[in-house]
Write a protein that holds these residues in place. Structure first.
Motif, PDB file in Angstrom:
ATOM      1  N   ILE A  51      -8.854  -8.240   4.101  1.00 48.90           N
ATOM      2  CA  ILE A  51     -10.095  -7.714   4.650  1.00 48.90           C
ATOM      3  C   ILE A  51     -10.134  -6.227   4.357  1.00 48.90           C
ATOM      4  CG2 ILE A  51      -9.036  -7.414   6.938  1.00 48.90           C
ATOM      5  CD1 ILE A  51     -11.818  -8.134   8.128  1.00 48.90           C
ATOM      6  N   THR A  52     -11.291  -5.738   3.923  1.00 52.22           N
ATOM      7  CA  THR A  52     -11.429  -4.327   3.602  1.00 52.22           C
ATOM      8  C   THR A  52     -11.375  -3.464   4.857  1.00 52.22           C
ATOM      9  OG1 THR A  52     -13.827  -4.604   3.646  1.00 52.22           O
ATOM     10  CG2 THR A  52     -12.726  -4.702   1.489  1.00 52.22           C
ATOM     11  N   TRP A  53     -11.285  -2.146   4.658  1.00 48.45           N
ATOM     12  CA  TRP A  53     -11.134  -1.237   5.793  1.00 48.45           C
ATOM     13  C   TRP A  53     -12.310  -1.352   6.767  1.00 48.45           C
ATOM     14  CZ3 TRP A  53     -14.774   2.421   6.925  1.00 48.45           C
ATOM     15  CH2 TRP A  53     -15.706   2.708   5.920  1.00 48.45           C
ATOM     16  N   SER A  54     -13.491  -1.628   6.253  1.00 47.98           N
ATOM     17  CA  SER A  54     -14.674  -1.709   7.111  1.00 47.98           C
ATOM     18  C   SER A  54     -14.857  -3.093   7.708  1.00 47.98           C
ATOM     19  CB  SER A  54     -15.923  -1.353   6.309  1.00 47.98           C
ATOM     20  OG  SER A  54     -16.158  -2.330   5.303  1.00 47.98           O
ATOM     21  N   GLY A  55     -14.177  -4.076   7.140  1.00 50.37           N
ATOM     22  CA  GLY A  55     -14.377  -5.448   7.585  1.00 50.37           C
ATOM     23  C   GLY A  55     -15.544  -6.140   6.911  1.00 50.37           C
ATOM     24  N   SER A  56     -16.207  -5.455   5.985  1.00 50.86           N
ATOM     25  CA  SER A  56     -17.411  -6.008   5.376  1.00 50.86           C
ATOM     26  C   SER A  56     -17.100  -7.063   4.312  1.00 50.86           C
ATOM     27  CB  SER A  56     -18.251  -4.899   4.744  1.00 50.86           C
ATOM     28  OG  SER A  56     -17.509  -4.242   3.726  1.00 50.86           O
ATOM     29  N   THR A  57     -15.891  -7.017   3.783  1.00 46.67           N
ATOM     30  CA  THR A  57     -15.518  -7.956   2.720  1.00 46.67           C
ATOM     31  C   THR A  57     -14.195  -8.616   3.059  1.00 46.67           C
ATOM     32  OG1 THR A  57     -16.644  -6.616   1.058  1.00 46.67           O
ATOM     33  CG2 THR A  57     -15.025  -8.210   0.261  1.00 46.67           C
ATOM     34  N   THR A  58     -14.160  -9.926   2.876  1.00 53.64           N
ATOM     35  CA  THR A  58     -12.932 -10.689   3.072  1.00 53.64           C
ATOM     36  C   THR A  58     -12.678 -11.557   1.842  1.00 53.64           C
ATOM     37  OG1 THR A  58     -14.190 -12.398   4.239  1.00 53.64           O
ATOM     38  CG2 THR A  58     -13.052 -10.769   5.590  1.00 53.64           C
ATOM     39  N   PHE A  59     -11.442 -11.944   1.681  1.00 54.62           N
ATOM     40  CA  PHE A  59     -11.060 -12.781   0.548  1.00 54.62           C
ATOM     41  C   PHE A  59      -9.944 -13.696   1.018  1.00 54.62           C
ATOM     42  CE2 PHE A  59     -11.162 -13.886  -3.789  1.00 54.62           C
ATOM     43  CZ  PHE A  59      -9.870 -14.139  -4.195  1.00 54.62           C
ATOM     44  N   TYR A  60      -9.999 -14.943   0.561  1.00 56.80           N
ATOM     45  CA  TYR A  60      -9.057 -15.940   1.057  1.00 56.80           C
ATOM     46  C   TYR A  60      -8.413 -16.720  -0.088  1.00 56.80           C
ATOM     47  CZ  TYR A  60     -11.559 -15.029   5.370  1.00 56.80           C
ATOM     48  OH  TYR A  60     -12.127 -14.409   6.455  1.00 56.80           O
ATOM     49  N   ALA A  61      -7.193 -17.147   0.160  1.00 60.87           N
ATOM     50  CA  ALA A  61      -6.553 -18.077  -0.757  1.00 60.87           C
ATOM     51  C   ALA A  61      -7.301 -19.402  -0.714  1.00 60.87           C
ATOM     52  CB  ALA A  61      -5.096 -18.284  -0.364  1.00 60.87           C
ATOM     53  N   ASP A  62      -7.327 -20.103  -1.823  1.00 59.62           N
ATOM     54  CA  ASP A  62      -8.035 -21.382  -1.882  1.00 59.62           C
ATOM     55  C   ASP A  62      -7.510 -22.364  -0.839  1.00 59.62           C
ATOM     56  OD1 ASP A  62      -8.468 -21.439  -5.514  1.00 59.62           O
ATOM     57  OD2 ASP A  62      -9.642 -20.495  -3.923  1.00 59.62           O
ATOM     58  N   SER A  63      -6.226 -22.273  -0.551  1.00 57.33           N
ATOM     59  CA  SER A  63      -5.594 -23.233   0.355  1.00 57.33           C
ATOM     60  C   SER A  63      -6.072 -23.093   1.799  1.00 57.33           C
ATOM     61  CB  SER A  63      -4.071 -23.086   0.303  1.00 57.33           C
ATOM     62  OG  SER A  63      -3.690 -21.771   0.652  1.00 57.33           O
ATOM     63  N   VAL A  64      -6.664 -21.947   2.143  1.00 58.74           N
ATOM     64  CA  VAL A  64      -7.095 -21.734   3.528  1.00 58.74           C
ATOM     65  C   VAL A  64      -8.594 -21.493   3.634  1.00 58.74           C
ATOM     66  CG1 VAL A  64      -4.838 -20.748   4.051  1.00 58.74           C
ATOM     67  CG2 VAL A  64      -6.759 -19.221   3.591  1.00 58.74           C
ATOM     68  N   LYS A  65      -9.275 -21.398   2.518  1.00 56.88           N
ATOM     69  CA  LYS A  65     -10.706 -21.105   2.521  1.00 56.88           C
ATOM     70  C   LYS A  65     -11.456 -22.159   3.317  1.00 56.88           C
ATOM     71  CE  LYS A  65     -11.761 -19.288  -1.297  1.00 56.88           C
ATOM     72  NZ  LYS A  65     -12.102 -19.083  -2.736  1.00 56.88           N
ATOM     73  N   GLY A  66     -12.330 -21.689   4.195  1.00 56.29           N
ATOM     74  CA  GLY A  66     -13.099 -22.601   5.031  1.00 56.29           C
ATOM     75  C   GLY A  66     -12.398 -22.967   6.331  1.00 56.29           C
ATOM     76  N   ARG A  67     -11.115 -22.656   6.436  1.00 59.98           N
ATOM     77  CA  ARG A  67     -10.368 -22.961   7.656  1.00 59.98           C
ATOM     78  C   ARG A  67      -9.920 -21.692   8.385  1.00 59.98           C
ATOM     79  NH1 ARG A  67      -5.548 -25.409   7.355  1.00 59.98           N
ATOM     80  NH2 ARG A  67      -5.049 -24.584   5.269  1.00 59.98           N
ATOM     81  N   PHE A  68      -9.600 -20.657   7.644  1.00 61.93           N
ATOM     82  CA  PHE A  68      -9.111 -19.403   8.217  1.00 61.93           C
ATOM     83  C   PHE A  68     -10.181 -18.328   8.096  1.00 61.93           C
ATOM     84  CE2 PHE A  68      -4.228 -20.012   7.473  1.00 61.93           C
ATOM     85  CZ  PHE A  68      -4.305 -21.260   8.070  1.00 61.93           C
ATOM     86  N   THR A  69     -10.219 -17.438   9.076  1.00 60.82           N
ATOM     87  CA  THR A  69     -11.156 -16.321   9.061  1.00 60.82           C
ATOM     88  C   THR A  69     -10.440 -15.056   9.516  1.00 60.82           C
ATOM     89  OG1 THR A  69     -13.007 -17.786   9.602  1.00 60.82           O
ATOM     90  CG2 THR A  69     -13.341 -15.424   9.910  1.00 60.82           C
TER      91      THR A  69
END
Length: 122
Positions: A51-69
């Motif tokens: 997650i970026t410093w502002s929280g505006s952008t996040t990125f996830y591993a494919d294995s957790v995408k849609g399940r983790f936030t």
């Protein structure tokens, strides 16, 4: 220096949820991008979320995408990882890291917490 302390790990049944927290102290927390990584026994540390410093952008591993936030509250110097629909393969020690840059590789992060164990039973 930035000190990081993770909490919120534990034992949960498959399909359950946990929320991890990573509390930061020291230098300005909001200057850093934050990442979550995990390491299972006998395996290398792997990227989970960033997650970026502002929280505006996040990125996830494919294995957790849609399940983790991932989210953060800079006023509380804390970053969170909400984990839903947990699977046994999510079992690992989870670490948070702080980076002045942005990345999905552990070497890109300058500071690390001590980790918190997450165990998902089937």
């Amino acid at each position: 220096q930035v000190q990081l302390v993770e909490s919120g790990g534990g034992l949960v049944q498959a399909g359950g949820s946990l929320r991890l927290s990573c509390a930061a102290s020291g230098r300005t927390f909001s200057s850093y991008a934050m990442g979550w990584f995990r390491q299972a026994p006998g395996k290398e540390r792997e990227f989970v979320a960033a997650i970026t410093w502002s929280g505006s952008t996040t990125f996830y591993a494919d294995s957790v995408k849609g399940r983790f936030t991932s989210s953060r509250d800079n006023a509380k110097n804390t970053v969170y990882l909400q984990m839903n629909s947990l699977k046994p393969e999510d079992t690992a020690v989870y670490y948070c890291g702080a980076a002045t840059g942005w990345g999905t590789h552990s070497y890109e992060y300058e500071y690390w917490g001590q980790g918190t164990q997450v165990t998902v039973s089937s």
